[in-house]
Design a protein around this motif. Sequence first.
Motif, PDB file in Angstrom:
ATOM      1  N   ALA A 244       0.824  -1.202   0.000  1.00 56.84           N
ATOM      2  CA  ALA A 244       0.000   0.000   0.000  1.00 56.84           C
ATOM      3  C   ALA A 244       0.862   1.257   0.000  1.00 56.84           C
ATOM      4  O   ALA A 244       0.595   2.220  -0.739  1.00 56.84           O
ATOM      5  CB  ALA A 244      -0.928  -0.006   1.216  1.00 56.84           C
ATOM      6  N   ALA A 245       1.904   1.265   0.835  1.00 65.87           N
ATOM      7  CA  ALA A 245       2.798   2.430   0.888  1.00 65.87           C
ATOM      8  C   ALA A 245       3.487   2.646  -0.453  1.00 65.87           C
ATOM      9  O   ALA A 245       3.670   3.778  -0.907  1.00 65.87           O
ATOM     10  CB  ALA A 245       3.834   2.236   1.992  1.00 65.87           C
ATOM     11  N   ARG A 246       3.827   1.562  -1.101  1.00 60.05           N
ATOM     12  CA  ARG A 246       4.456   1.650  -2.417  1.00 60.05           C
ATOM     13  C   ARG A 246       3.506   2.257  -3.441  1.00 60.05           C
ATOM     14  O   ARG A 246       3.886   3.127  -4.229  1.00 60.05           O
ATOM     15  CB  ARG A 246       4.901   0.253  -2.846  1.00 60.05           C
ATOM     16  N   GLU A 247       2.276   1.794  -3.440  1.00 59.44           N
ATOM     17  CA  GLU A 247       1.274   2.350  -4.356  1.00 59.44           C
ATOM     18  C   GLU A 247       1.132   3.854  -4.156  1.00 59.44           C
ATOM     19  O   GLU A 247       1.087   4.626  -5.117  1.00 59.44           O
ATOM     20  CB  GLU A 247      -0.076   1.670  -4.132  1.00 59.44           C
ATOM     21  N   LEU A 248       1.044   4.269  -2.919  1.00 57.03           N
ATOM     22  CA  LEU A 248       0.887   5.700  -2.623  1.00 57.03           C
ATOM     23  C   LEU A 248       2.116   6.485  -3.054  1.00 57.03           C
ATOM     24  O   LEU A 248       1.999   7.590  -3.605  1.00 57.03           O
ATOM     25  CB  LEU A 248       0.627   5.893  -1.130  1.00 57.03           C
ATOM     26  N   LEU A 249       3.296   5.933  -2.812  1.00 60.77           N
ATOM     27  CA  LEU A 249       4.532   6.620  -3.201  1.00 60.77           C
ATOM     28  C   LEU A 249       4.567   6.860  -4.705  1.00 60.77           C
ATOM     29  O   LEU A 249       4.828   7.976  -5.169  1.00 60.77           O
ATOM     30  CB  LEU A 249       5.740   5.788  -2.778  1.00 60.77           C
ATOM     31  N   LEU A 250       4.318   5.818  -5.479  1.00 64.15           N
ATOM     32  CA  LEU A 250       4.423   5.932  -6.932  1.00 64.15           C
ATOM     33  C   LEU A 250       3.296   6.775  -7.521  1.00 64.15           C
ATOM     34  O   LEU A 250       3.461   7.379  -8.577  1.00 64.15           O
ATOM     35  CB  LEU A 250       4.423   4.540  -7.561  1.00 64.15           C
ATOM     36  N   ARG A 251       2.178   6.841  -6.822  1.00 60.85           N
ATOM     37  CA  ARG A 251       1.046   7.630  -7.318  1.00 60.85           C
ATOM     38  C   ARG A 251       1.094   9.078  -6.864  1.00 60.85           C
ATOM     39  O   ARG A 251       0.862  10.003  -7.647  1.00 60.85           O
ATOM     40  CB  ARG A 251      -0.262   6.991  -6.843  1.00 60.85           C
ATOM     41  N   ASP A 252       1.417   9.293  -5.575  1.00 60.85           N
ATOM     42  CA  ASP A 252       1.281  10.621  -4.978  1.00 60.85           C
ATOM     43  C   ASP A 252       2.590  11.234  -4.503  1.00 60.85           C
ATOM     44  O   ASP A 252       2.600  12.347  -3.991  1.00 60.85           O
ATOM     45  CB  ASP A 252       0.310  10.565  -3.781  1.00 60.85           C
ATOM     46  N   GLY A 253       3.711  10.505  -4.638  1.00 61.39           N
ATOM     47  CA  GLY A 253       4.977  11.027  -4.159  1.00 61.39           C
ATOM     48  C   GLY A 253       5.172  10.773  -2.674  1.00 61.39           C
ATOM     49  O   GLY A 253       4.284  10.262  -1.980  1.00 61.39           O
ATOM     50  N   VAL A 254       6.340  11.149  -2.171  1.00 60.26           N
ATOM     51  CA  VAL A 254       6.688  10.866  -0.773  1.00 60.26           C
ATOM     52  C   VAL A 254       5.703  11.510   0.189  1.00 60.26           C
ATOM     53  O   VAL A 254       5.260  10.884   1.155  1.00 60.26           O
ATOM     54  CB  VAL A 254       8.118  11.361  -0.468  1.00 60.26           C
ATOM     55  N   ALA A 255       5.329  12.748  -0.070  1.00 63.85           N
ATOM     56  CA  ALA A 255       4.425  13.457   0.841  1.00 63.85           C
ATOM     57  C   ALA A 255       3.053  12.796   0.907  1.00 63.85           C
ATOM     58  O   ALA A 255       2.322  12.965   1.892  1.00 63.85           O
ATOM     59  CB  ALA A 255       4.288  14.915   0.419  1.00 63.85           C
TER      60      ALA A 255
ATOM     61  N   VAL B 246       2.417   9.676   1.189  1.00 62.38           N
ATOM     62  CA  VAL B 246       2.412   8.441   1.974  1.00 62.38           C
ATOM     63  C   VAL B 246       2.216   8.793   3.451  1.00 62.38           C
ATOM     64  O   VAL B 246       3.156   9.195   4.131  1.00 62.38           O
ATOM     65  CB  VAL B 246       3.714   7.637   1.790  1.00 62.38           C
ATOM     66  N   THR B 247       0.999   8.670   3.928  1.00 64.49           N
ATOM     67  CA  THR B 247       0.707   8.877   5.352  1.00 64.49           C
ATOM     68  C   THR B 247       0.271   7.552   5.949  1.00 64.49           C
ATOM     69  O   THR B 247      -0.239   6.670   5.251  1.00 64.49           O
ATOM     70  CB  THR B 247      -0.404   9.918   5.554  1.00 64.49           C
ATOM     71  N   MET B 248       0.456   7.414   7.247  1.00 64.47           N
ATOM     72  CA  MET B 248       0.086   6.168   7.913  1.00 64.47           C
ATOM     73  C   MET B 248      -1.416   5.907   7.791  1.00 64.47           C
ATOM     74  O   MET B 248      -1.851   4.765   7.632  1.00 64.47           O
ATOM     75  CB  MET B 248       0.516   6.213   9.380  1.00 64.47           C
ATOM     76  N   ARG B 249      -2.199   6.961   7.849  1.00 62.95           N
ATOM     77  CA  ARG B 249      -3.649   6.786   7.743  1.00 62.95           C
ATOM     78  C   ARG B 249      -4.031   6.282   6.345  1.00 62.95           C
ATOM     79  O   ARG B 249      -4.865   5.367   6.207  1.00 62.95           O
ATOM     80  CB  ARG B 249      -4.357   8.107   8.040  1.00 62.95           C
ATOM     81  N   LYS B 250      -3.436   6.867   5.302  1.00 64.34           N
ATOM     82  CA  LYS B 250      -3.737   6.423   3.943  1.00 64.34           C
ATOM     83  C   LYS B 250      -3.281   4.983   3.719  1.00 64.34           C
ATOM     84  O   LYS B 250      -3.966   4.199   3.063  1.00 64.34           O
ATOM     85  CB  LYS B 250      -3.063   7.349   2.928  1.00 64.34           C
ATOM     86  N   VAL B 251      -2.110   4.657   4.242  1.00 65.87           N
ATOM     87  CA  VAL B 251      -1.602   3.291   4.101  1.00 65.87           C
ATOM     88  C   VAL B 251      -2.564   2.307   4.769  1.00 65.87           C
ATOM     89  O   VAL B 251      -2.903   1.254   4.209  1.00 65.87           O
ATOM     90  CB  VAL B 251      -0.191   3.171   4.722  1.00 65.87           C
ATOM     91  N   ALA B 252      -3.014   2.652   5.976  1.00 66.97           N
ATOM     92  CA  ALA B 252      -3.923   1.778   6.705  1.00 66.97           C
ATOM     93  C   ALA B 252      -5.230   1.580   5.945  1.00 66.97           C
ATOM     94  O   ALA B 252      -5.731   0.453   5.817  1.00 66.97           O
ATOM     95  CB  ALA B 252      -4.190   2.352   8.095  1.00 66.97           C
ATOM     96  N   THR B 253      -5.777   2.665   5.427  1.00 70.49           N
ATOM     97  CA  THR B 253      -7.035   2.578   4.682  1.00 70.49           C
ATOM     98  C   THR B 253      -6.888   1.696   3.456  1.00 70.49           C
ATOM     99  O   THR B 253      -7.733   0.842   3.168  1.00 70.49           O
ATOM    100  CB  THR B 253      -7.508   3.986   4.276  1.00 70.49           C
ATOM    101  N   MET B 254      -5.805   1.883   2.710  1.00 70.07           N
ATOM    102  CA  MET B 254      -5.605   1.109   1.491  1.00 70.07           C
ATOM    103  C   MET B 254      -5.401  -0.373   1.796  1.00 70.07           C
ATOM    104  O   MET B 254      -5.829  -1.244   1.030  1.00 70.07           O
ATOM    105  CB  MET B 254      -4.401   1.665   0.714  1.00 70.07           C
ATOM    106  N   ALA B 255      -4.746  -0.666   2.928  1.00 66.76           N
ATOM    107  CA  ALA B 255      -4.478  -2.061   3.284  1.00 66.76           C
ATOM    108  C   ALA B 255      -5.621  -2.700   4.052  1.00 66.76           C
ATOM    109  O   ALA B 255      -5.597  -3.904   4.310  1.00 66.76           O
ATOM    110  CB  ALA B 255      -3.199  -2.145   4.105  1.00 66.76           C
ATOM    111  N   GLY B 256      -6.620  -1.882   4.431  1.00 63.36           N
ATOM    112  CA  GLY B 256      -7.766  -2.430   5.137  1.00 63.36           C
ATOM    113  C   GLY B 256      -7.511  -2.740   6.593  1.00 63.36           C
ATOM    114  O   GLY B 256      -8.077  -3.696   7.138  1.00 63.36           O
TER     115      GLY B 256
END
Length: 214
Positions: free
Chosen positions: A22-33, A35-45
Amino acid sequence: MTSLKTPPAGSEEPTGQRLVAAARELLLRDGVAGVTMRKVATMAGVTPTSVYWHFGSREALLDQVLTALIEELPEPRARGRSPRKRMLELAQELRAQVAATQPVQALALELGRAAELSFPTQVALAREVAASGLRGDDAAMVVRAILFTVGGFILLTDNFEQRVPGSETTQELWHSLGGGAVDAGLQRAMEQGVDTDVLFAFTLDKLLDGLLPR
């Protein structure tokens, strides 16, 4: 570079792997900024608490993401028939890799691991420089000269091609320069755009002319 597809919640894939994906997906889509813990958690369920339980911090999570991405970078390959040709190919490949992996480059810089991205190419260049007949300090100077040239081109190309609203481009500044300051033909040429790929090949060619044994 292809991205992982994050498995849905309830997948049999271990939670830690889902969080890294999930963190990887966010990084490649939205850049380093992005990638937040909340977004990672939501994407990973999972809950944000689960992310901290598995990794302890955002930096530790991103460190694992970067390690996986570095492992996937293609091995430097040069197929030229001479050490010089192979050096040119390796330098061009490194420049292209940086351009194609901007989020990865930004993450490596943030984590203090930027050198790891170019190190395989450094080793490959060192082999080719040695194959050309140079050793020791002389060989090291050639390897570093090539690497600094690549890095300089990456930075200067961004400055040359990008424009902040309201600012003038390099070409426009040359156009507004008063007559007589430099040769008129040179000024007209500087007012035009430049193919940075052609300029890069020209610069490396001339650089190696002066550095390699004849």
